[in-house]
Design a protein around this motif. Structure first.
Motif, PDB file in Angstrom:
ATOM      1  N   ASN A 178       0.680  -1.426  -0.100  1.00 23.77           N
ATOM      2  CA  ASN A 178       0.411  -0.255  -0.285  1.00 23.77           C
ATOM      3  C   ASN A 178       0.605   1.217  -0.116  1.00 23.77           C
ATOM      4  O   ASN A 178       0.267   1.989  -0.896  1.00 23.77           O
ATOM      5  CB  ASN A 178      -1.269   0.004   0.724  1.00 23.77           C
ATOM      6  CG  ASN A 178      -1.982  -0.834   0.856  1.00 23.77           C
ATOM      7  OD1 ASN A 178      -3.291  -1.424   0.657  1.00 23.77           O
ATOM      8  ND2 ASN A 178      -1.908  -2.198   1.683  1.00 23.77           N
ATOM      9  N   ALA A 179       1.428   1.390   1.000  1.00 23.14           N
ATOM     10  CA  ALA A 179       2.573   2.990   1.232  1.00 23.14           C
ATOM     11  C   ALA A 179       3.515   2.499   0.113  1.00 23.14           C
ATOM     12  O   ALA A 179       3.880   3.101  -0.957  1.00 23.14           O
ATOM     13  CB  ALA A 179       2.696   2.592   2.268  1.00 23.14           C
ATOM     14  N   LEU A 205       3.498   2.463  -3.526  1.00 24.40           N
ATOM     15  CA  LEU A 205       2.887   4.043  -4.091  1.00 24.40           C
ATOM     16  C   LEU A 205       3.741   4.810  -4.173  1.00 24.40           C
ATOM     17  O   LEU A 205       4.036   5.613  -5.396  1.00 24.40           O
ATOM     18  CB  LEU A 205       1.747   4.620  -2.830  1.00 24.40           C
ATOM     19  CG  LEU A 205       1.812   5.729  -3.413  1.00 24.40           C
ATOM     20  CD1 LEU A 205       1.093   6.439  -5.032  1.00 24.40           C
ATOM     21  CD2 LEU A 205       0.329   6.513  -2.443  1.00 24.40           C
ATOM     22  N   LYS A 263      -2.902   1.379   4.704  1.00 20.42           N
ATOM     23  CA  LYS A 263      -3.437   2.385   4.515  1.00 20.42           C
ATOM     24  C   LYS A 263      -3.538   4.090   4.826  1.00 20.42           C
ATOM     25  O   LYS A 263      -3.908   5.409   4.184  1.00 20.42           O
ATOM     26  CB  LYS A 263      -5.240   1.890   4.809  1.00 20.42           C
ATOM     27  CG  LYS A 263      -5.271   0.832   3.618  1.00 20.42           C
ATOM     28  CD  LYS A 263      -5.471   1.070   2.217  1.00 20.42           C
ATOM     29  CE  LYS A 263      -5.591   0.481   0.751  1.00 20.42           C
ATOM     30  NZ  LYS A 263      -5.179   0.903   0.011  1.00 20.42           N
ATOM     31  N   GLN A 315      -0.945   5.671   3.528  1.00 21.88           N
ATOM     32  CA  GLN A 315      -0.574   5.914   2.112  1.00 21.88           C
ATOM     33  C   GLN A 315      -1.550   6.988   2.092  1.00 21.88           C
ATOM     34  O   GLN A 315      -1.068   7.390   1.102  1.00 21.88           O
ATOM     35  CB  GLN A 315      -1.666   4.393   1.350  1.00 21.88           C
ATOM     36  CG  GLN A 315      -1.755   4.765   0.424  1.00 21.88           C
ATOM     37  CD  GLN A 315      -2.134   4.107   0.144  1.00 21.88           C
ATOM     38  OE1 GLN A 315      -3.955   3.327  -0.273  1.00 21.88           O
ATOM     39  NE2 GLN A 315      -2.582   2.328  -1.418  1.00 21.88           N
TER      40      GLN A 315
END
Length: 235
Positions: free
Chosen positions: A109-110, A113, A154, A157
């Motif tokens: 997720n993080a 990205l 999340k 993120q």
């Protein structure tokens, strides 16, 4: 630049959001690159979407991401839109969350990205602009008993996307974040909730319409965060 000259990369492509987002951009004339870890699943979706190319990639692996984007630049072109849809994670409570669970959720997720965003942004800076859309979840806002690793990833993120938007916006790169607050209409969720009415599920094709809209907003009226849910969802 016409849409036929533009290249969109979608991460985490599966039978739900990823396939619908890829299909939408392809229908609008983009060349679409689909990234995910599952070779078999990617190849099956590629056959269904004209003007798409699948590249198996672990977006949480720095070297894998670097090689993938290097190949895209060399063989296909520069990226003008990135949709970071990859969002898998472990669903466990705090005491049962292992360091491996925590790290894996964060990587997809993080870190995913960060890695994909940096690679895509370099292309967009050369092109004079572009768009990055990250797909979040209800867990981006708050943690639950069973979302210790997922929600922490999340939330990271979402904060990263805010930093990206403030940094890249003045350089004509629009970064936005979509909160998915509801269940996506795919066979797995239908099977898990057989008694729910049709309108209680979020249609992935309509989600894709929203993502495409965000990627093409006029720079005088950009959206950063937008939340989507079916009208029957309790919130």
């Amino acid at each position: 630049m016409s849409n036929s000259d533009r290249l969109c990369v979608v991460t985490g492509v599966g039978p739900g959001n990823g396939a619908s987002i890829s299909r939408k951009f392809a229908q609008e004339g983009y060349r679409v690159i689909m990234l995910a870890r599952s070779v078999e699943r990617l190849q099956g979706i590629e056959k269904q979407i004209p003007n798409s190319i699948s590249i198996p990639t672990n977006v949480g692996d720095r070297e894998a991401v670097r090689k993938t984007f290097e190949m895209i630049r060399k063989e296909i072109g520069k990226v003008s839109v990135l949709v970071h849809n990859a969002g898998s994670g472990q669903f466990k409570d705090f005491l049962n969350t292992s360091p491996e669970d925590f790290e894996q959720s964060w990587r997809v997720n993080a870190l995913g990205l960060l890695l994909c965003g940096q690679e895509a942004a370099r292309d967009m800076l050369e092109l004079g602009g572009g768009a990055i859309v990250a797909i979040g979840a209800t867990a981006s806002w708050r943690g639950g008993i069973k979302t210790a690793p997922f929600a922490s990833a999340k939330a990271a993120q979402r904060s990263l996307a805010q930093s990206m938007a403030k940094s890249l916006g003045p350089q004509n790169i629009h970064v936005s974040y979509v909160i998915i607050d509801g269940m996506i209409d795919v066979p797995q969720t239908r099977a898990n909730f057989p008694d729910r009415p049709n309108d209680a599920f979020l249609n992935p094709d309509r989600l894709a319409d929203t993502v495409f809209y965000l990627a093409h907003q006029d720079p005088t009226a950009w959206t950063f965060e937008l939340d989507l849910r079916p009208y029957l969802e309790q919130w």
